[in-house]
Design a protein around this motif. Sequence first.
Motif, PDB file in Angstrom:
ATOM      1  N   ASP A 112      32.881  53.166  37.102  1.00  0.00           N
ATOM      2  CA  ASP A 112      33.508  51.722  37.028  1.00  0.00           C
ATOM      3  C   ASP A 112      35.014  51.604  36.209  1.00  0.00           C
ATOM      4  OD1 ASP A 112      31.619  50.987  38.772  1.00  0.00           O
ATOM      5  OD2 ASP A 112      30.410  49.855  37.414  1.00  0.00           O
ATOM      6  N   GLU A 153      33.956  41.092  49.281  1.00  0.00           N
ATOM      7  CA  GLU A 153      32.611  40.936  49.089  1.00  0.00           C
ATOM      8  C   GLU A 153      32.142  40.674  47.843  1.00  0.00           C
ATOM      9  OE1 GLU A 153      28.575  43.210  50.099  1.00  0.00           O
ATOM     10  OE2 GLU A 153      30.098  44.455  50.150  1.00  0.00           O
ATOM     11  N   ARG A 154      32.558  41.287  46.824  1.00  0.00           N
ATOM     12  CA  ARG A 154      32.010  41.155  45.466  1.00  0.00           C
ATOM     13  C   ARG A 154      32.395  39.578  44.766  1.00  0.00           C
ATOM     14  NH1 ARG A 154      33.536  45.217  40.296  1.00  0.00           N
ATOM     15  NH2 ARG A 154      35.540  44.126  40.371  1.00  0.00           N
ATOM     16  N   ASP A 155      33.865  39.279  45.142  1.00  0.00           N
ATOM     17  CA  ASP A 155      34.269  37.851  44.765  1.00  0.00           C
ATOM     18  C   ASP A 155      33.284  36.683  45.448  1.00  0.00           C
ATOM     19  OD1 ASP A 155      36.134  38.879  43.619  1.00  0.00           O
ATOM     20  OD2 ASP A 155      37.803  38.676  44.894  1.00  0.00           O
ATOM     21  N   ASN A 168      30.069  36.853  43.836  1.00  0.00           N
ATOM     22  CA  ASN A 168      29.751  36.230  42.442  1.00  0.00           C
ATOM     23  C   ASN A 168      30.221  34.752  42.513  1.00  0.00           C
ATOM     24  OD1 ASN A 168      29.930  38.562  41.006  1.00  0.00           O
ATOM     25  ND2 ASN A 168      32.090  38.845  41.130  1.00  0.00           N
TER      26      ASN A 168
END
Length: 641
Positions: free
Chosen positions: A271, A335-337, A340
């Motif tokens: 990361d 996808e992550r946004d 979240n």
Amino acid sequence: MSGYAVDISEMRARLESQCEAVVRHLLPNGAKVGTEWAVGDIHGAAPRKRGGGSLKVELSASGKRGLWSDFATGESGDIIDLWRLSKGLTIAETIKEVKAYLGIQDAPVGRPSGRRREYRKPELKPYAVKAEGAPLAYLVDERGLSPETVDAYRVGSRGRQIILPFFTPAGEPALVKYRSIDRDENGKARTAPLHGGMAPILFGWQAIPEDAREVVITEGEIDAMSWGEIGIPALSVPFGGGGGNKQQWIDLEWDNLDRFETIYLSMDADDAGEEALEALVDRLGKERCRIIRLPAKDANEALTDEGLGPEIMRMAYDEAESFTPEELISARDVERDVVNRFFGEVPDPGYRMALPSLGELVFRPGDMTVWQGATGAGKSQVLGHSLLQCMQDGGRVLIASLEMRPSRVVERMVRQASGTGTPTQQIVSNCFSFFDDRLWLFNVVGKSGINELIPVFEYARRRCGVDVFVVDSLMRIDGVGPEDFTAQENAVFELVGFAVQKNVHVHLVAHSRKRDTNEMLGNEDIKGTSEIGSQAANIVGVMRDKQLEQMQWLAAEEIRSGIRDEDEEYHQLISRPTVTIACTKQRNGDWEGSVKAFFDVSSYQYREHHRDRPHAIPQVSPHHLKQEITMPYDDVLTATS
């Protein structure tokens, strides 16, 4: 001719476009023979006979224009190499001369006036020796490096520690780190600077050939040496992966990277490595960055893995990723946004106001906020106060105040940062320590065209890492008239496009239409074309009750002169806020509303309660060494008493 971030590829193209004039300038003793320029040698010696000479430069408009070869020595290169070698210059000196010849002036965005940051120079004498003993054996036997590579990077040793010296391209020592060959209880080797306060630069300039036009940047020093081991020039960032201040070295190395046409990024497969890639590509420019994806955690693991090794590393280098257009993404990319937003795993990205009640108003990357209000309402001052909170939260700010001199802008922010109108000399000094690497100014007062602003903004984004930009105000942009709606639209579109393209936030100050009422400002009250409000992601209005201010001032004067007592009526009067700050549009948020505030005349601060005491912004020292430079509240009291 002026330019912004003109790289070596463009310099070469410009030289090639006037190739014959350039070679006549560099090698005047030569002669044109067909489509070539012939001369005795790289130093410009006249050929022994007309049309002779072992060095030939191609002049034709083919893909080989500017390429040269010396058939006597076997040397060859392009027109940049020709300039460098014919004049006996370093690559840095060559770039400087070429820019002067072409009339290229990279417009610098200067720091705010004040003390320049100074770095401590390391003492290298005790460590400027060749690696030997256990450290050398560790590098050779466990890390797969040859003694020649260790020598090329000038690595030393002290006991059971590897000494990693950081030299500038000119050979000056700037930073020294040590790395123990022993592991701690977590199985990790300890790495740290030998002393604090040294310049954060790239590791490995001492091993980079002068003619290198491509370079790999890695996450660690041993990874850089691993690429060097297989013959590929490589440097390492000083403080590992991650974004933000981990990559502050770019500020110092910007000019030194001019020499590279292509920069390969070989970060760790984790990361922190991905975060570093995002930060570096954004700052260095996607047009010259390539991403190396190794089937291993890092370059050294790839080098020493029996199933991988140099062949796989070279293949990954050759197949490094370039960048597809930003406009083309898949649903997976967001996808992550989306996750979240549903589950709140991370806070909404962006910066917030200093007033707690406005904490749900977020200034997000890729958006523009329009600040409106009548003349004298204090919209620029409220914005300036919020910028301090932005800088405290890690933002870097460029203010283009076309209505006020930079010194006046900074003076006002010193008041707001220190919480007093009469700061001590130490407090002022601490404020400028806070502004270092956080605040830049556009040094023009009066009219400036949008075509002048945007290139400087782009330069500041890439060179200085600025992510918050202020234009104060719209009507000060050259060519934008009060009734010229087309020019207003064009300027707004340019600013919004810049915010989206560079993933930054733009604050635009605009005026409100004259009104006969003290009602809340609405989105339609922005003076000018309706596109100003339409294109804004956020609209913030600032209203000031000057009549109430006058009543409070007169009452205070009566108290001071003994005409009246501090009775209940007086306290009720002074407890009424005189400023309203309203968010009437927040496209990417769920909250809109307003808050009443009090304006402190001395500190220029805005507070939600009239009994709140002025406060100073906490200071973080240069180099982020986890020690605070504070502005003690006692100093503020002393200064204001």
